[in-house]
Design an enzyme around this catalytic site. Sequence first.
Site, PDB file in Angstrom:
ATOM      1  N   CYS A 103      34.397  25.333  27.933  1.00 11.47           N
ATOM      2  CA  CYS A 103      35.188  26.464  28.401  1.00 11.47           C
ATOM      3  C   CYS A 103      34.351  27.267  29.386  1.00 11.47           C
ATOM      4  O   CYS A 103      33.263  27.731  29.051  1.00 11.47           O
ATOM      5  CB  CYS A 103      35.574  27.306  27.183  1.00 11.47           C
ATOM      6  SG  CYS A 103      36.420  28.814  27.608  1.00 11.47           S
ATOM      7  N   CYS A 156      43.643  43.301  30.037  1.00 17.34           N
ATOM      8  CA  CYS A 156      44.478  43.158  28.837  1.00 17.34           C
ATOM      9  C   CYS A 156      43.797  43.943  27.707  1.00 17.34           C
ATOM     10  O   CYS A 156      42.570  43.879  27.561  1.00 17.34           O
ATOM     11  CB  CYS A 156      44.607  41.686  28.463  1.00 17.34           C
ATOM     12  SG  CYS A 156      45.239  40.677  29.808  1.00 17.34           S
ATOM     13  N   GLY A 205      37.239  36.197  32.736  1.00 18.23           N
ATOM     14  CA  GLY A 205      37.805  36.350  34.070  1.00 18.23           C
ATOM     15  C   GLY A 205      39.147  35.683  34.259  1.00 18.23           C
ATOM     16  O   GLY A 205      39.612  34.911  33.420  1.00 18.23           O
ATOM     17  N   GLU A 206      39.759  36.004  35.390  1.00 16.40           N
ATOM     18  CA  GLU A 206      41.075  35.476  35.734  1.00 16.40           C
ATOM     19  C   GLU A 206      40.894  34.474  36.880  1.00 16.40           C
ATOM     20  O   GLU A 206      40.696  34.861  38.038  1.00 16.40           O
ATOM     21  CB  GLU A 206      41.986  36.648  36.142  1.00 16.40           C
ATOM     22  CG  GLU A 206      43.307  36.260  36.736  1.00 16.40           C
ATOM     23  CD  GLU A 206      44.078  35.202  35.949  1.00 16.40           C
ATOM     24  OE1 GLU A 206      44.385  35.419  34.764  1.00 16.40           O
ATOM     25  OE2 GLU A 206      44.376  34.142  36.537  1.00 16.40           O
ATOM     26  N   ASN A 216      41.253  37.548  17.589  1.00 16.68           N
ATOM     27  CA  ASN A 216      39.861  37.597  17.169  1.00 16.68           C
ATOM     28  C   ASN A 216      39.404  39.054  17.223  1.00 16.68           C
ATOM     29  O   ASN A 216      39.372  39.651  18.297  1.00 16.68           O
ATOM     30  CB  ASN A 216      39.047  36.748  18.154  1.00 16.68           C
ATOM     31  CG  ASN A 216      37.887  36.079  17.490  1.00 16.68           C
ATOM     32  OD1 ASN A 216      37.741  36.116  16.267  1.00 16.68           O
ATOM     33  ND2 ASN A 216      37.052  35.478  18.286  1.00 16.68           N
ATOM     34  N   SER A 254      43.610  28.555  32.868  1.00 19.05           N
ATOM     35  CA  SER A 254      44.411  29.520  32.105  1.00 19.05           C
ATOM     36  C   SER A 254      44.551  30.819  32.891  1.00 19.05           C
ATOM     37  O   SER A 254      43.576  31.364  33.401  1.00 19.05           O
ATOM     38  CB  SER A 254      43.714  29.796  30.774  1.00 19.05           C
ATOM     39  OG  SER A 254      44.381  30.834  30.078  1.00 19.05           O
ATOM     40  N   GLU A 271      29.671  33.907  30.055  1.00 17.78           N
ATOM     41  CA  GLU A 271      29.621  32.995  28.902  1.00 17.78           C
ATOM     42  C   GLU A 271      30.363  31.688  29.143  1.00 17.78           C
ATOM     43  O   GLU A 271      31.303  31.627  29.924  1.00 17.78           O
ATOM     44  CB  GLU A 271      30.312  33.672  27.713  1.00 17.78           C
ATOM     45  CG  GLU A 271      29.600  34.907  27.258  1.00 17.78           C
ATOM     46  CD  GLU A 271      30.329  35.562  26.103  1.00 17.78           C
ATOM     47  OE1 GLU A 271      30.013  36.721  25.828  1.00 17.78           O
ATOM     48  OE2 GLU A 271      31.200  34.924  25.499  1.00 17.78           O
ATOM     49  N   ASN A 313      51.713  35.803  25.222  1.00 15.02           N
ATOM     50  CA  ASN A 313      51.236  36.829  24.265  1.00 15.02           C
ATOM     51  C   ASN A 313      52.259  37.824  23.727  1.00 15.02           C
ATOM     52  O   ASN A 313      51.911  38.675  22.902  1.00 15.02           O
ATOM     53  CB  ASN A 313      50.053  37.616  24.849  1.00 15.02           C
ATOM     54  CG  ASN A 313      48.833  36.734  25.066  1.00 15.02           C
ATOM     55  OD1 ASN A 313      48.762  35.641  24.507  1.00 15.02           O
ATOM     56  ND2 ASN A 313      47.898  37.175  25.861  1.00 15.02           N
ATOM     57  N   CYS A 361      36.657  41.188  34.210  1.00 10.16           N
ATOM     58  CA  CYS A 361      38.054  40.916  34.555  1.00 10.16           C
ATOM     59  C   CYS A 361      38.783  42.216  34.836  1.00 10.16           C
ATOM     60  O   CYS A 361      38.753  43.148  34.042  1.00 10.16           O
ATOM     61  CB  CYS A 361      38.751  40.156  33.441  1.00 10.16           C
ATOM     62  SG  CYS A 361      40.400  39.598  33.932  1.00 10.16           S
ATOM     63  N   SER A 371      48.948  32.805  29.540  1.00 12.30           N
ATOM     64  CA  SER A 371      48.887  33.696  28.386  1.00 12.30           C
ATOM     65  C   SER A 371      50.143  34.561  28.367  1.00 12.30           C
ATOM     66  O   SER A 371      50.267  35.496  29.165  1.00 12.30           O
ATOM     67  CB  SER A 371      47.636  34.576  28.484  1.00 12.30           C
ATOM     68  OG  SER A 371      46.498  33.740  28.581  1.00 12.30           O
ATOM     69  N   CYS A 402      41.430  42.222  24.888  1.00  9.22           N
ATOM     70  CA  CYS A 402      40.409  41.281  25.374  1.00  9.22           C
ATOM     71  C   CYS A 402      39.102  42.009  25.669  1.00  9.22           C
ATOM     72  O   CYS A 402      39.081  43.006  26.390  1.00  9.22           O
ATOM     73  CB  CYS A 402      40.935  40.594  26.635  1.00  9.22           C
ATOM     74  SG  CYS A 402      39.712  39.570  27.460  1.00  9.22           S
ATOM     75  N   CYS A 418      36.016  34.620  24.508  1.00  9.31           N
ATOM     76  CA  CYS A 418      34.893  34.587  25.427  1.00  9.31           C
ATOM     77  C   CYS A 418      34.703  36.014  25.940  1.00  9.31           C
ATOM     78  O   CYS A 418      35.646  36.697  26.249  1.00  9.31           O
ATOM     79  CB  CYS A 418      35.236  33.661  26.592  1.00  9.31           C
ATOM     80  SG  CYS A 418      33.894  32.597  27.019  1.00  9.31           S
TER      81      CYS A 418
HETATM   82  N1  SAH Z   1      42.236  35.264  32.211  1.00 10.06           N
HETATM   83  C1  SAH Z   1      42.795  34.072  31.729  1.00 10.06           C
HETATM   84  C2  SAH Z   1      41.768  33.159  31.060  1.00 10.06           C
HETATM   85  C3  SAH Z   1      40.738  33.820  30.202  1.00 10.06           C
HETATM   86  S1  SAH Z   1      41.330  34.530  28.695  1.00 10.06           S
HETATM   87  C4  SAH Z   1      43.942  34.366  30.758  1.00 10.06           C
HETATM   88  O1  SAH Z   1      44.131  35.516  30.404  1.00 10.06           O
HETATM   89  O2  SAH Z   1      44.660  33.435  30.423  1.00 10.06           O
HETATM   90  C5  SAH Z   1      41.595  33.086  27.693  1.00 10.06           C
HETATM   91  C6  SAH Z   1      42.502  33.287  26.506  1.00 10.06           C
HETATM   92  O3  SAH Z   1      41.877  34.119  25.515  1.00 10.06           O
HETATM   93  C7  SAH Z   1      43.830  33.982  26.853  1.00 10.06           C
HETATM   94  O4  SAH Z   1      44.912  33.227  26.356  1.00 10.06           O
HETATM   95  C8  SAH Z   1      43.733  35.312  26.122  1.00 10.06           C
HETATM   96  O5  SAH Z   1      45.029  35.743  25.748  1.00 10.06           O
HETATM   97  C9  SAH Z   1      42.836  34.958  24.938  1.00 10.06           C
HETATM   98  N2  SAH Z   1      42.166  36.104  24.315  1.00 10.06           N
HETATM   99  C10 SAH Z   1      41.552  37.131  24.928  1.00 10.06           C
HETATM  100  N3  SAH Z   1      41.051  37.987  24.016  1.00 10.06           N
HETATM  101  C11 SAH Z   1      41.347  37.492  22.787  1.00 10.06           C
HETATM  102  C12 SAH Z   1      41.092  37.922  21.453  1.00 10.06           C
HETATM  103  N4  SAH Z   1      40.428  39.044  21.190  1.00 10.06           N
HETATM  104  N5  SAH Z   1      41.548  37.151  20.436  1.00 10.06           N
HETATM  105  C13 SAH Z   1      42.211  35.994  20.692  1.00 10.06           C
HETATM  106  N6  SAH Z   1      42.460  35.545  21.924  1.00 10.06           N
HETATM  107  C14 SAH Z   1      42.052  36.288  22.979  1.00 10.06           C
HETATM  108 FE1  SF4 Z   2      41.296  39.029  31.910  1.00  8.23          FE
HETATM  109 FE2  SF4 Z   2      42.338  36.965  30.555  1.00  8.23          FE
HETATM  110 FE3  SF4 Z   2      40.972  38.893  29.293  1.00  8.23          FE
HETATM  111 FE4  SF4 Z   2      43.356  39.422  30.297  1.00  8.23          FE
HETATM  112  S1  SF4 Z   2      42.910  37.961  28.652  1.00  8.23           S
HETATM  113  S2  SF4 Z   2      41.556  40.720  30.504  1.00  8.23           S
HETATM  114  S3  SF4 Z   2      43.335  38.209  32.148  1.00  8.23           S
HETATM  115  S4  SF4 Z   2      40.159  37.476  30.787  1.00  8.23           S
END
Ligand code: SAH
Ligand code: SF4
Length: 374
Positions: free
Chosen positions: A109, A120, A165-166, A292, A193, A96, A218, A116, A216, A123, A337
């Site tokens: 974005c 986390c 993804g990371e 979210n 990020s 996406e 968090n 990934c 991130s 996510c 995403c």
């Molecule tokens: N992997 C990288 C970039 C992709 S995630 C990272 O983790 O930073 C991008 C952002 O989306 C991160 O800050 C993550 O904490 C946030 N994110 C992931 N799932 C989410 C959710 N369900 N609600 C709000 N933010 C979320």
């Molecule tokens: Fe991967 Fe970023 Fe999602 Fe964590 S928040 S699972 S690093 S995409």
Amino acid sequence: MTKNDRVNLYDLAPAQLHSTLGEVVSPPFRIKQIAEWMHRRGVESFDAMRNLPKDVRAKLEERFTLAFLQVVERTAPASDGSQKYLFVLRDGNRIESVYMPMRDRTSICLSSQAGCAVGCTFCVTGFFGAGRNLTPSEMLGQFFIVQHEHKIPLEMMNVVFMGMGEPLLNLEHLIPTLDILYTNIAPKRITVSTSGIIPGIEQLARLDRRPNLAVSINAPDRKRREKIMPITKKYPLNELIAALHHYPLERGREITIEYVLLAGYNDSTADASALAKLIRGLHAKVNAIPFNEDPNLPKWMQRPSDDAIDAFVDTLVRNEAHVTVRRSKGREIAAACGQLRGKTERKLPQRRVDSAARTEAADVERDLVDRERR
Ligand code: SAH
Ligand code: SF4
């Protein structure tokens, strides 16, 4: 040579492109013209390179391709104009991107992996498990397809690698992609990020041209971060913060500290004070992201009330932190995403723990260790 054997020129870093073309095309100004058609215009065929003689175009066509990826679905624009794109890759993987128009700039974005391995727990991308690294042509394709569809002037563009993804587990392809994007977009307009892959942050820090860094965080402490971001066991929070102190920042730039707000977990005013303390001394701004919700994620994870979000932000401000909040509905589709793909795949059984995903996760981990040794 079949179509699949041909080299996709969008997968080559600028220097590699020049040397590869040098074996087929002359004089050198022709190579420059080709690079311009690609990196400035994002053309998808050699025929579109109108200032090249026909025989040169035919020669290129024989040996190379210029393939991007295919759009499967676009969501209807949200109230703020944001739109999510679902793409399919040649191997059937789905990824996406999000288009986010703003008053005087537009952000796209981008995804860096088709899944990934970091896993986390809040996510959706992590929920579906590991996926392969995207190639430069697949990352650039997301960029150019969305940019072309909306006819966005390049000087108005921001790019954020905050999709699926990371990115720092795919530095091999991220770095040439950045080098190509820099043809049109200044490094200060590009943000990468990360979940806190310390060796990757150190590698970015050594580049001559660095994108902005978003991390991130968090959670305000190691224990709570470990529970929702298991990667903390490998890269401890205190070492991550130390790495951020060492990240070189050009004047006027700040590191973005992303902080997903989960009701009752990390959203109290005491947590805000602890976060402010954790990042004190860093040139940083906090991007507070209300969680979210998604049916694939644990039920206890919920978005805090607006009052709780306000109180959290006020406490950060009182502690002299810079803060932005991602409030609008449209912006949230970027924060999560992976959820569009999640929607189309939710009914498939056993996605999370299938053994293929686990093997890939192990591979990523191994890559990481190899990179550290080098
Ligand atoms: N992997 C990288 C970039 C992709 S995630 C990272 O983790 O930073 C991008 C952002 O989306 C991160 O800050 C993550 O904490 C946030 N994110 C992931 N799932 C989410 C959710 N369900 N609600 C709000 N933010 C979320
Ligand atoms: Fe991967 Fe970023 Fe999602 Fe964590 S928040 S699972 S690093 S995409």
